[in-house]
Scaffold this active site. Structure first.
Site, PDB file in Angstrom:
ATOM      1  N   ASP A  81       0.867  -1.182   0.000  1.00 28.39           N
ATOM      2  CA  ASP A  81       0.000   0.000   0.000  1.00 28.39           C
ATOM      3  C   ASP A  81       0.902   1.230   0.000  1.00 28.39           C
ATOM      4  O   ASP A  81       2.091   1.139   0.314  1.00 28.39           O
ATOM      5  CB  ASP A  81      -0.836   0.036   1.283  1.00 28.39           C
ATOM      6  CG  ASP A  81      -1.823  -1.102   1.345  1.00 28.39           C
ATOM      7  OD1 ASP A  81      -2.397  -1.422   0.303  1.00 28.39           O
ATOM      8  OD2 ASP A  81      -2.016  -1.674   2.432  1.00 28.39           O
ATOM      9  N   LYS A  98     -16.313  21.173  -1.620  1.00 26.19           N
ATOM     10  CA  LYS A  98     -14.938  20.755  -1.931  1.00 26.19           C
ATOM     11  C   LYS A  98     -14.963  19.331  -2.477  1.00 26.19           C
ATOM     12  O   LYS A  98     -15.890  18.569  -2.172  1.00 26.19           O
ATOM     13  CB  LYS A  98     -14.048  20.853  -0.687  1.00 26.19           C
ATOM     14  CG  LYS A  98     -14.210  19.760   0.340  1.00 26.19           C
ATOM     15  CD  LYS A  98     -13.008  19.739   1.269  1.00 26.19           C
ATOM     16  CE  LYS A  98     -12.982  18.494   2.121  1.00 26.19           C
ATOM     17  NZ  LYS A  98     -13.849  18.507   3.280  1.00 26.19           N
TER      18      LYS A  98
END
Lengths: 886, 279
Positions: free
Chosen positions: A329, A433
């Site tokens: 990851d 946003k």
């Protein structure tokens, strides 16, 4: 058509249910037919059967035969010590079985952790009335009632909903709550907004849902199935040990049979030959190998804990050393997971946040502050790392504007944006946003030098260019927009999506957020490159950000192959296989559920794969990989239970340290195998001399076992603690066909070190026999004082030369003096133990009785001591010659 | 190949779902559809009502799909009466849902479903329903062993089910790993495994090609049952179609029974086909 695409009525009809729910009788019938709504493990070989399996492999069978023949011999010819031998062989079988089982044993608790995500009780509608039942009793066709805080018991289709948000983190890894509704929707079940899944939770709102899958039929059950069904199989080391024991056992058996036949030919009695055959077989089998390997792995796992890597099953210690690919990851592993706002694009300029000094009414700062669910309390920022970074940026610059939130359209991973309606100084503002591609189309104006101007195509292009430029710097980019709201929506409850709220917005700017790489990662990646390990980044971030970060940490140098989640799903295995063969590859916009496929395809290609994961749905990939690595800090319990190793600091560099340790373990195992195998020759040669030279047997079987299972153990373990050499991470991972017991190990042990020890032990034996007045060709009774002393001297010679051998085996190439004679203190402890045990065997009546020994004088020790030095310096000379030849 | 398809229905919803598979196959093959309920002596009235309602719903669905349909209700021994219907009506294939007893008991213990599969003089498809949310399978896993018989019928059945749902078929063969005594397991890449695809399976794939069904092949070493369920779960297959077990009681006891194991652990719907039409 799937159930998500059907109307409410159609879905109810399909499951033969109604809005009044099932009748109790029907529910009972369905429960009896389909079973309980619970997570269950797939059938696996029980622990007891797995333990029993340790008694039926090739070596064990060989030893059983040996023990059986010994007992038969003891019955037919009592008083020749064959009973003790039979018991000792069975002891060896049990010791080996126990240690192998310890190596393979691993507590399976992943399913237990999964079960904790399901509720105990649930509210359902049956026969038109609300009832509270045990969640295990939920059946398909049940109508369940869901409210804030509820855990969802089964996969269900919403038929009513009121501002319902669920957290699907256990299935998708996305921790943001997502809105659900009850309207028909096409596409896959997993992405459908009208489907709720078992194991997830309702974070707000309420709803009614029609259950269509229960227990192992649910999506959660699928994860449970994969987690419990995927069996990793034997580790590479275990496979090598199986091969090595088969080889050694076959050699031992063949040598035994050969000399048994030879003995018969030269006229020795059947029983003499039989004792010989058993003896030489026992001598050639390294009985102490499995316990030593297991203990060595246990010690290595302790060392790894000190380096922040917690190993859950012993065999994984070495598996790490042979991984060829690490799938990792990004966020939190390669990076610090400390999001900070780094760049701002406003009024056509990119500025550092350090140079951002907005005025109180700055709309970009206000949007960042008010369209935000993080909070500042007790002098610290709390919440999602991205939101926290934005709150910090704005709060530290414009302070608290004293606004109140009226409404919120929460963040949704499909819409990739969130919106709030706030009251700021008697005026209402909409603040939004989100991802640039989501926000920009909603804007009609932009803010430039404090004035709002109409936006055109050129502006849109500039925004996208800036967006790409910021992503190319490894930043996660968010767009901000606002508008003054004229709507007078009453109340202060959060509302569902109101599309008019998000129209005609004013584009306020972009903020680039940085999650800096961990400082030690670059070196760790470099080490991986040197060690021939391919590192593949699998991230949920966009491809540009992923590539930029990968470049920053030197994960990639050229032009990598970048595969995004959407393309990955469409790709066939064949196509994926081709892509994975590329040198540099990055997976972007991926979800954890894709990891297992990547791991499977890599394994099918012969790679040994390590994969990192922290979420519930990472569990199958963690199980499937050769080494599943979970995060100790950010990982879920399910991921931790499903993994082989837990990173206590979530740091990629720790994986590389563990790989280094794993490689050192393999090298060390080779070292102590050389040490153990070398002593097989002085154990076997006395038997050859006994049969060929017609002399009394110089070494008894019990004395062989004293060496293999006693005196050799601790020095061998000490060799297992040798530190990794610098070269260990400068060579490629070992090949799949590389043998643990290869020609170099066998030839060094059997043809060089072993014969020197054999000379020493035979010298010791004849030295005492000659001093005791023995004439060649005379057979002495087993309890004759001279004979017992001679066998003791033979054993002592092995012990002394093994002390020299343990130093010689510290390296196969480098001189021990270059390593440092005193750098491994464990060796001295091992040798001290070896001698203490031998003193007990030689000088204690109990030891004398068990091993048929008797005390020998000091001068015998002094006579034999030079052989240890001889062996050590002979090996040093061999190494020097080998080095000079290279 | 299939002109008359019969779905055995009872009071359980699973049988209705199994009936829907039969109905779709009938639509795909242009066959007529019959549904029947056999009430054994002592069957409660409530169960009879439920079964008859299920049949009504199936008939309604059949009418919507424009499939010629009919229903039969009889009293008597399930196996005997269905056998009689099959013989009398010339049924080509019977669909029946598995019961909990099929999953809990070992196959050789002789459940009604098992006896239907063994004793009916026509092909039989036993359906285990696991997931009622996925009505139309989009991905079908077809595990095949080496040396299969009735290739034509198996391929026809699979193709028609795939055709009616516009599904993709994955032909799967789990084979024994290649091992050597001193070298252990020999690793082969998927490409190398593909070269070892048994002849019968290649024949099956040929038929799929002929029927123009989207398909791919996959061959992996490993234990058959476990490999099948893992493949189905990992790749999110909606349906598994596999052949009925041909292992004897003794072989099942010694070597295990993959069909029985898949039946117990399948993560998606499963159809176990007992083909009877000769190639």
């Amino acid at each position: 058509m799937k159930i998500n695409a059907r109307s409410k009525e159609n879905a109810l009809r399909q499951l033969v249910s109604s809005e009044n729910g099932l009748s109790e009788a029907e529910a009972a019938k369905r429960l009896s037919e389909n079973g309980l709504n619970e997570i269950s493990a797939v059938a696996r070989t029980s622990l007891s059967l797995r333990f029993l399996g340790q008694f039926t492999h090739f070596l064990a069978i060989l030893l059983w035969i040996g023990a059986g023949l010994s007992f038969l011999s003891a019955w037919l010819h009592p008083g020749e010590g064959m009973l003790t031998l039979g018991a000792a062989i069975i002891g060896v079988i049990f010791i080996n079985a126990l240690f192998t089982f310890i190596q393979e044993y691993r507590a399976e608790k992943a399913l237990e952790a999964l079960k904790k995500l399901l509720p105990f009780y649930v509210r359902v509608i049956r026969e038109g009335r609300e009832r509270r039942i045990h969640s295990r009793e939920v059946v398909t066709g049940d109508i369940i009632l869901l409210a804030e805080g509820d855990m969802i018991p089964a996969d269900a289709r919403l038929i009513e909903s009121s501002l319902m948000k669920v957290n699907n983190a256990s299935l998708t890894g996305e921790s943001d709550p997502i809105l659900r509704n009850h309207l028909p929707s096409g596409g896959e079940l997993m992405e459908s907004p009208n489907i709720v899944f078992a194991g997830t939770t309702v974070t707000s709102g309420s709803g009614k849902a029609l259950v269509f899958a229960t227990g192992m039929g649910t999506e959660f059950g699928r994860i449970a199935h994969l987690t419990s069904a995927v069996e990793p199989g034997l580790s590479p080391l275990q496979k090598e040990i199986v091969k090595a024991t088969r080889l050694v056992a076959t050699i031992a058996a063949l040598v035994g049979i050969f000399f048994f036949g030879l003995g018969l030919l030269i006229g020795r009695s059947f029983w003499e030959n039989f004792i010989f055959a058993i003896g030489i077989t026992v001598a050639l089998i390294p009985e102490g190998m499995l316990p030593t390997v297991t203990l060595s792995l246990a010690m290595a796992s302790q060392r790894m804990v000190r380096r922040k890597a917690l190993i859950k099953n012993l065999s994984s210690v070495e598996t790490l050393g042979c991984v060829t690919v690490i799938c990792t990851d990004k966020t939190g592993t390669l990076t610090q997971n400390r999001m900070t706002a780094a760049k701002i694009w406003k009024g056509d300029k990119i500025i550092d946040t350090a140079d951002f000094y907005p005025q109180a009414g700055d709309m970009l700062a206000q949007t960042a502050l008010l369209c935000n669910n993080a909070r500042f309390a007790d002098n610290e920022y709390r919440g999602d790392p991205t939101e926290t970074a934005l709150l910090k940026l704005a709060r530290e610059r414009i302070g608290d504007p004293g606004a109140t939130r009226i409404q919120e359209i929460p963040f949704d991973s499909d819409r990739k944006m969130m919106t709030t309606l706030n009251k700021v100084a008697d005026r209402k503002y909409v603040f939004t946003k989100g991802a640039v591609e989501s926000i920009l189309p909603l804007c009609s104006r932009s803010l430039k030098s404090g004035a709002e101007t109409e936006i055109d195509d050129a502006f849109g292009q500039r925004v996208m260019e800036t967006y790409h430029a910021l992503m190319d710097r490894g930043l996660r980019v968010l767009a901000f927009a606002y508008k003054q709201s004229d709507g007078q929506r009453p109340g202060n409850e959060p509302c569902r999506q109101d599309s008019s709220l998000e129209e005609d917005l004013v584009f306020a700017g972009l903020v680039g957020l940085e999650d800096p790489p961990r400082p030690e990662v670059r070196d760790a990646i470099e080490k991986c490159h040197c060690a021939g390990i391919k590192v593949i980044m699998i991230t949920g971030d966009g491809s540009r950000t992923a590539v930029a970060i990968a470049r920053e940490i030197a994960l990639i140098r050229g032009t990598p192959v970048v595969i995004e989640g959407a393309d990955f799903v469409k790709m066939s295995d064949r196509e994926l296989r081709e892509k994975l063969s590329e040198k540099e590859i990055i997976f972007a916009r991926m979800t954890p559920k894709h990891k297992m496929r990547v791991v499977s395809v890599l394994q099918e290609e012969g790679e040994r794969v390590a994969v990192t994961g922290d979420g519930v749905n990472d569990a199958p990939a963690l199980r499937k990989a050769d080494i599943g690595i979970s995060m100790g800090v950010a990982g879920t319990d399910v991921a931790k239970e499903a993994s082989d190793m837990i990173l206590l600091d979530d740091n990629f560099a720790t994986i590389v340290n563990a790989v280094e340790e794993g490689r050192a373990v393999y090298e060390n195992i080779k070292k102590f195998l050389t040490y153990i195998f070398a002593s097989n020759i002085p154990e076997a040669v006395p038997y050859l001399a006994y049969i060929l030279l017609k002399i009394p047997l110089p070494l008894t079987i019990m004395q062989i076992l004293a060496v293999d299972l006693g005196t050799d153990m601790l020095p061998a373990l000490a060799l297992g603690t040798e530190r990794p050499t610098p070269s260990v991470m400068k060579q490629p991972p070992r090949r799949r066909n590389e043998r643990l017991l290869d020609y170099s190990v066998i030839s060094r042990a059997y043809l060089f070190l072993g014969p020197i020890e054999a000379v020493a032990c035979m010298f010791g034996f004849f030295y005492v026999m000659n001093r005791g007045g023995w004439n060649a060709g005379t057979m002495l009774p087993p309890d004759h004082a001279v004979y017992v002393q001679a066998t003791t001297a033979c054993l002592t010679a092995i012990i002394i030369t093994q002390a020299g051998n343990v130093f010689a085996c510290r390296s196969s190439k480098e001189s021990v003096f270059s390593l440092g004679l005193f750098t491994n203190r464990a060796i001295f402890i091992g040798i001290a133990f070896e001698f203490c045990l031998h003193l007990f065997i030689v000088y204690h009546p109990c030891g004398n009785r068990i091993f048929s020994t008797s005390p020998v004088s000091l001068h015998i020790w002094l006579v034999l001591l030079p052989f240890a030095f001889l062996l050590f310096f002979a090996e040093e000379t061999r190494k020097a010659l080998a080095r000079s030849r290279r | 190949m299939y002109r008359k398809i019969l779905a055995a229905v009872n009071e359980h919803i699973n049988s209705e779902v199994a009936g829907r598979y039969a109905l779709r196959l009938a639509k795909s093959c242009g066959a007529s559809f019959l549904t029947c309920f056999i009430a054994e002596k002592g069957t409660p009235e409530e169960s009879v009502v439920r079964a008859e309602e299920a049949m009504k719903r199936l008939i309604t669905e059949a009418e919507l799909l424009e499939v010629p349909a009919g229903s039969i209700t009889k009293i008597g021994d399930t196996l005997g009466e269905i056998g009689a219907v099959v013989r009398h009506k010339g049924i080509d294939i019977v669909f029946a849902a598995t019961r909990r007893s099929d999953i809990e008991k070992r196959f050789y213990s002789g459940t009604v479903t098992r006896r239907l599969s063994l004793q009916l003089p026509c092909s039989v498809a036993l359906v285990r329903v696991v997931h009622m949310g996925k009505i139309h399978p989009h991905k079908i896993l077809v595990p095949l062993k080496a040396g299969i018989d009735h290739i034509k019928e198996r391929a026809y059945f699979t193709s028609k089910i795939a055709e009616c749902c516009d599904a993709k078929v994955v032909v799967f063969h789990a084979t024994k790993p290649i091992t050597r005594f001193f070298h252990g397991e020999i690793h082969l890449t998927p490409y190398e495994w593909e070269k070892r695809l048994p002849e019968g399976i290649s024949g099956f794939v040929e038929y799929l090609r002929k029927y123009d069904i989207a398909h791919e092949g996959r061959l992996l070493p490993g234990k058959a049952a476990r490999s099948i369920t893992i493949e189905a779960a990992a790749k999110r297959h909606d349906l598994i179609i596999m052949g009925a077990s041909e292992r004897s009681l003794l072989t099942s006891l010694i070597k295990g029974n993959p069909v029985e194991e898949v039946l117990r652990e399948t993560p998606c719907d499963l159809i176990i086909l007992k083909p009877r039409h000769e190639d």
